[in-house]
Design an enzyme around this catalytic site. Structure first.
Site, mmCIF file in Angstrom:
data_model
loop_
_atom_site.group_PDB
_atom_site.id
_atom_site.type_symbol
_atom_site.label_atom_id
_atom_site.label_comp_id
_atom_site.label_asym_id
_atom_site.label_seq_id
_atom_site.Cartn_x
_atom_site.Cartn_y
_atom_site.Cartn_z
ATOM 1 N N ASN A 1 45.309 2.239 68.610
ATOM 2 C CA ASN A 1 44.936 3.545 68.529
ATOM 3 C C ASN A 1 46.340 4.277 69.220
ATOM 4 O O ASN A 1 46.288 5.027 70.382
ATOM 5 C CB ASN A 1 43.774 3.868 69.153
ATOM 6 C CG ASN A 1 43.633 3.405 70.651
ATOM 7 O OD1 ASN A 1 44.487 2.453 71.207
ATOM 8 N ND2 ASN A 1 42.923 3.864 71.405
ATOM 9 N N ASP B 1 41.536 -4.114 78.989
ATOM 10 C CA ASP B 1 41.220 -2.718 78.603
ATOM 11 C C ASP B 1 42.248 -1.681 79.044
ATOM 12 O O ASP B 1 41.516 -0.692 79.414
ATOM 13 C CB ASP B 1 39.728 -2.502 78.133
ATOM 14 C CG ASP B 1 39.487 -1.078 77.370
ATOM 15 O OD1 ASP B 1 40.411 -0.783 76.735
ATOM 16 O OD2 ASP B 1 38.372 -0.872 77.352
#
Length: 418
Positions: free
Chosen positions: A80, A293
């Site tokens: 992303n 993450d």
């Protein structure tokens, strides 16, 4: 050494030449590691490096420096970015930046759909056949919520034993969500992110993976119910793997009562019951790996009111300490288990060549040395990451990575980047 008596490790060039007692050290640079634990270099299957497009948050250089500081020798960079990593050209750009900077290996993750829009499959084959050799695909940050698109992606990657890494979030159940749906969200009046929004997607996707005979990986699993679904799927022989983040092993939604946006993350912090279930699942192998993450954001995206704040936390430089706090010091894992959950297994899932290898003669010298007796407060001012959005500022955590070697080259020495 892991689970055994102290031994010497001799590195020659990029390789571990010997492991044993009383190895000759004439002419060698000696690192005294008494009382420390030597691990294989850590591998993170879920990192956001932000480049290209959001270099105000992180770059491949700063992100890989943060990785080396945290004991990582390889990271998988999520898609992303801006532009999205949905073509061979973009994934090769990220891959080459990683090779140029040299603090750790960077393996790009390709987008599942064009522009992360969920409507059309991206160039999965071209990204796999590119110089980057992409094997993991994810629209992380968004869910591949269309079952037909998800099935097609699973069918496509099966041809080269790739894996689709799903961000499990049913979008219609999480519109306007600000935190975990439960007692705390009701008391604070914040929009709730229900556990079923995660669990329903995981249930669908493990059934699709079984039908197709392909591999699916569950990103940042966060609920007790999700654990039970993955446990059931594995009992049926479905090819599913799952990850948990350090913050979901330690923090709960009670922290949101402070309204401090540093605790705003997707999926949200859950309840104490969920945290305990996640720890148990990581210990018994239902959850395969720990993944950070790592989600850096500039100061202005976090230093604002809760509703306007970006979701995410940095994690590369604190992950091992949180795992020691929640899993090792509690007796749920030993250091050999940590090597499995943070090196061997993520390297195997992502097919990271040369990483996740045992500390033995003939193997690549990708290594991490940890002072497990250390305990001290987290100071983000000293982070190598460009961003400082850590939920642990001022919190005392155990363990400190003192040295990291990538193919025999020291990237971190005495806690300082080379």
């Amino acid at each position: 050494m892991l689970g055994g008596e102290p031994q010497d490790v001799l590195i020659e060039g990029s390789t571990i030449a010997a492991v044993g007692h009383g190895l000759p050290d004439e002419g060698a640079e000696v690192v005294e590691a008494g009382g420390k634990v030597l691990l294989p270099g850590l591998v993170d299957l879920h990192t956001h490096l932000r480049e290209p497009g959001r270099e105000d948050s992180e770059t491949v250089l700063t992100g890989t420096r943060a990785a080396a500081a945290g004991g990582y020798t390889a990271v998988f960079a999520m898609a992303n970015t801006f532009p999205v990593a949905d073509t061979a050209g973009v994934v090769e750009q990220v891959w080459r930046l990683g090779r140029e900077h040299g603090y750790c290996d960077v393996q790009p993750i390709g987008a599942v759909t064009v522009g992360l829009e969920g409507r059309k499959l991206a160039e999965l084959g071209a990204m796999h056949e590119s110089a980057a050799g992409v094997t993991v695909f994810s629209d992380d940050g968004k869910c591949v919520d269309d079952a037909v698109i998800m099935r097609r992606a699973l069918e496509y990657v099966k041809a080269f034993d790739g894996v689709v890494a799903q961000h499990a979030q049913e979008p219609r159940l999480t519109e306007g969500a600000q935190m975990n749906e439960g007692v705390v969200s009701a008391e604070l009046g914040l929009g709730g992110w229900p556990a079923v929004a995660e669990e329903s997607i995981i249930a669908r996707d493990v059934l699709l993976a079984e039908h197709v005979g392909s591999r699916v990986h569950i990103c940042h699993l966060s609920t007790a119910g999700s654990v039970e679904i993955v446990r059931w799927a594995k009992s049926r022989g479905i090819r599913v793997t799952a990850e948990v983040t350090p913050h979901h092993l330690l923090l709960t939604d009670e922290l949101v009562r402070t309204y401090n946006p540093v605790y705003k993350v997707n999926p949200p912090l859950r309840t104490e019951r969920d945290v305990l279930a996640l720890r148990e699942a990581l210990a018994d192998g239902t959850i395969d790996i720990v993944a950070t993450d790592h989600a850096p954001h500039p100061h202005e995206d976090k230093d604002c009111e809760w509703a306007a704040a970006a979701m995410g936390m940095v994690g590369l430089e604190t992950a091992l300490s949180v795992v020691q706090e929640t899993m090792v010091d509690t007796g749920l894992l030993d250091w050999a288990d940590v090597a499995d959950r943070m090196s061997f297994a993520p390297a195997r899932i992502g097919q990271a060549t040369g990483h996740g290898r045992p500390v033995s003669a003939g193997e690549p010298a990708n290594l991490t040395l940890v002072d497990t007796a250390y305990r001290g407060p987290v100071d983000p001012a000293g982070f190598a990451s460009r961003s400082r959005n850590t939920p642990y500022e001022g919190r005392e955590l155990p363990g400190r990575v003192t040295h990291t070697w990538l193919r025999g080259k020291a990237t971190l020495v005495d806690g300082k980047l080379t």
